[in-house]
Design an enzyme around this catalytic site. Structure first.
Site, PDB file in Angstrom:
ATOM      1  N   GLN A 173      28.654  37.828  42.308  1.00  0.00           N
ATOM      2  CA  GLN A 173      29.282  39.100  41.940  1.00  0.00           C
ATOM      3  C   GLN A 173      28.973  40.164  42.997  1.00  0.00           C
ATOM      4  OE1 GLN A 173      31.399  39.509  39.427  1.00  0.00           O
ATOM      5  NE2 GLN A 173      31.670  41.703  39.730  1.00  0.00           N
ATOM      6  N   LYS A 229      34.062  37.717  32.337  1.00  0.00           N
ATOM      7  CA  LYS A 229      34.371  36.419  32.955  1.00  0.00           C
ATOM      8  C   LYS A 229      33.750  35.278  32.152  1.00  0.00           C
ATOM      9  CE  LYS A 229      34.640  38.522  37.541  1.00  0.00           C
ATOM     10  NZ  LYS A 229      33.940  38.868  38.791  1.00  0.00           N
ATOM     11  N   ASP A 233      36.256  32.540  44.741  1.00  0.00           N
ATOM     12  CA  ASP A 233      36.716  33.874  45.134  1.00  0.00           C
ATOM     13  C   ASP A 233      37.626  33.815  46.355  1.00  0.00           C
ATOM     14  OD1 ASP A 233      35.858  36.113  43.596  1.00  0.00           O
ATOM     15  OD2 ASP A 233      33.785  35.796  44.267  1.00  0.00           O
TER      16      ASP A 233
HETATM   17  N1  GUN Z   1      33.414  42.496  42.244  1.00  0.00           N
HETATM   18  C1  GUN Z   1      34.582  43.114  41.920  1.00  0.00           C
HETATM   19  N2  GUN Z   1      35.613  42.244  42.030  1.00  0.00           N
HETATM   20  C2  GUN Z   1      35.088  41.064  42.414  1.00  0.00           C
HETATM   21  C3  GUN Z   1      35.634  39.776  42.678  1.00  0.00           C
HETATM   22  O1  GUN Z   1      36.847  39.545  42.598  1.00  0.00           O
HETATM   23  N3  GUN Z   1      34.753  38.822  43.049  1.00  0.00           N
HETATM   24  C4  GUN Z   1      33.410  39.052  43.162  1.00  0.00           C
HETATM   25  N4  GUN Z   1      32.635  38.058  43.546  1.00  0.00           N
HETATM   26  N5  GUN Z   1      32.880  40.239  42.925  1.00  0.00           N
HETATM   27  C5  GUN Z   1      33.705  41.219  42.550  1.00  0.00           C
END
Ligand code: GUN
Length: 310
Positions: A98, A54, A124
């Site tokens: 995360q 990311k 998110d």
């Molecule tokens: N962990 C796995 N996928 C995601 C996501 O889309 N957002 C977040 N915050 N954590 C994740």
């Protein structure tokens, strides 16, 4: 039949290049670049990789990306204090905590932490205010993986209106919002899960089948109507060579990958599905890059929406 490959890498690149003029316009108006802040708690190896991806994608697209790391031993209060600080920071446009958070923080912590994020910075789309707007079809920020899947299907001319869509998995992150977004595109949607009776038969009704259960190669050919579009949201590491060989066959390049790297990935969809489906997302290179592209888009959308607000 060999399924048409739905290329997430190319589609994600197209989405990201569309962001560039908007980022430039934001920069010209606001005098700064949109900023995504990621909070990573603990040392889960998969999360480290996801966050690194990311960060790289964000920087390559011209966004500011700041990673905040807390030790696995951090308390709830420390995590919440970090989120509060980011909520109050006018230079922070998007906050991503995360998931998963360390088990030691307790079962309810994720909800507590996600609920504490300023909804205007919730890239998110996990905050209940944003989930509520999503349910009502008036979301400003939509969840990244499901909205990435919709972008992919639309850009690859996969029809949704009037089609039967089946989502396997009912998670808050993927399954539930995926069903809502398909419904908003006028698909007739069924959500299946671990208690669904005769799951393969329900899945076989689908024109568009989305697998989001987190079980390696779970969706086999008997789940798929010939010619259906299959979207594989799973990313499952395979830890033994035997597992790789039993899913992909001894001659597969995936076995070579395992031999060189010590691990290999498989989605929730068995590779044999390519012989039945009309179109299929690969793993890797399918949904994953789209999730990241939508995260970057959400960061820009959040920045644009906040611009000029007190
Ligand atoms: N962990 C796995 N996928 C995601 C996501 O889309 N957002 C977040 N915050 N954590 C994740």
């Amino acid at each position: 039949m060999t399924a048409r490959k739905l290329d997430g890498v190319a589609t994600a690149a197209a989405i990201r290049s569309e962001l560039l003029p908007r980022i430039d316009a934001f920069k010209a108006a606001a005098g700064r670049v949109p900023a995504l802040h990621i909070l990573l708690v603990g040392d889960d190896p998969a999360s480290q990789v996801y966050v690194r991806n990311k960060e790289k994608a964000g920087r390559d697209t011209g966004l500011t990306v700041v990673i905040h790391r807390l030790a696995a031993t951090a308390s709830r209060d420390e995590v919440l204090a970090q989120v509060r600080e980011l909520n109050d920071d006018p230079g922070c446009d998007g906050i991503l905590v995360q998931s998963p958070l360390p088990h030691a923080l307790g079962k309810t912590v994720e909800q507590l932490v996600f609920d504490s994020i300023d909804p205007a910075k919730d890239v998110d789309c996990f905050h209940p205010e944003n989930v509520g707007k999503l349910v009502q079809g008036r979301a400003v920020l939509a969840p990244c993986t499901p909205s990435g899947v919709i972008e992919l299907l639309q850009r690859q001319q996969v029809p949704l209106a009037g089609q039967r869509a089946v989502v396997i998995g009912r998670s808050e992150i993927v399954g539930k919002p995926m069903a809502l977004l398909l419904l908003q595109r006028d698909a007739t949607v069924t959500v299946c899960h671990s208690k669904t009776a005769d799951l393969a038969a329900r899945a076989r009704e689908a024109d568009v089948l989305v697998a989001a259960i987190g079980r390696p190669a779970f969706v086999t050919r008997d789940f798929v109507k010939p010619g259906a579009t299959v979207v594989d949201v799973g990313i499952n590491p395979l830890k033994t060579r035997e597992a790789v060989v039993s899913i992909f066959g001894a001659e597969s390049a995936r076995v070579t990958t395992f031999d060189t790297k010590g691990s290999a990935m498989v989605g929730d969809v068995h590779p044999e599905v390519a012989e039945v489906a009309g179109a299929l997302t690969p793993v890797p290179g399918g949904v994953g890059p789209l999730t990241i592209a939508m995260l970057l888009r959400n960061t820009l959308v959040a920045a644009e929406a906040r611009q000029g607000r007190p």
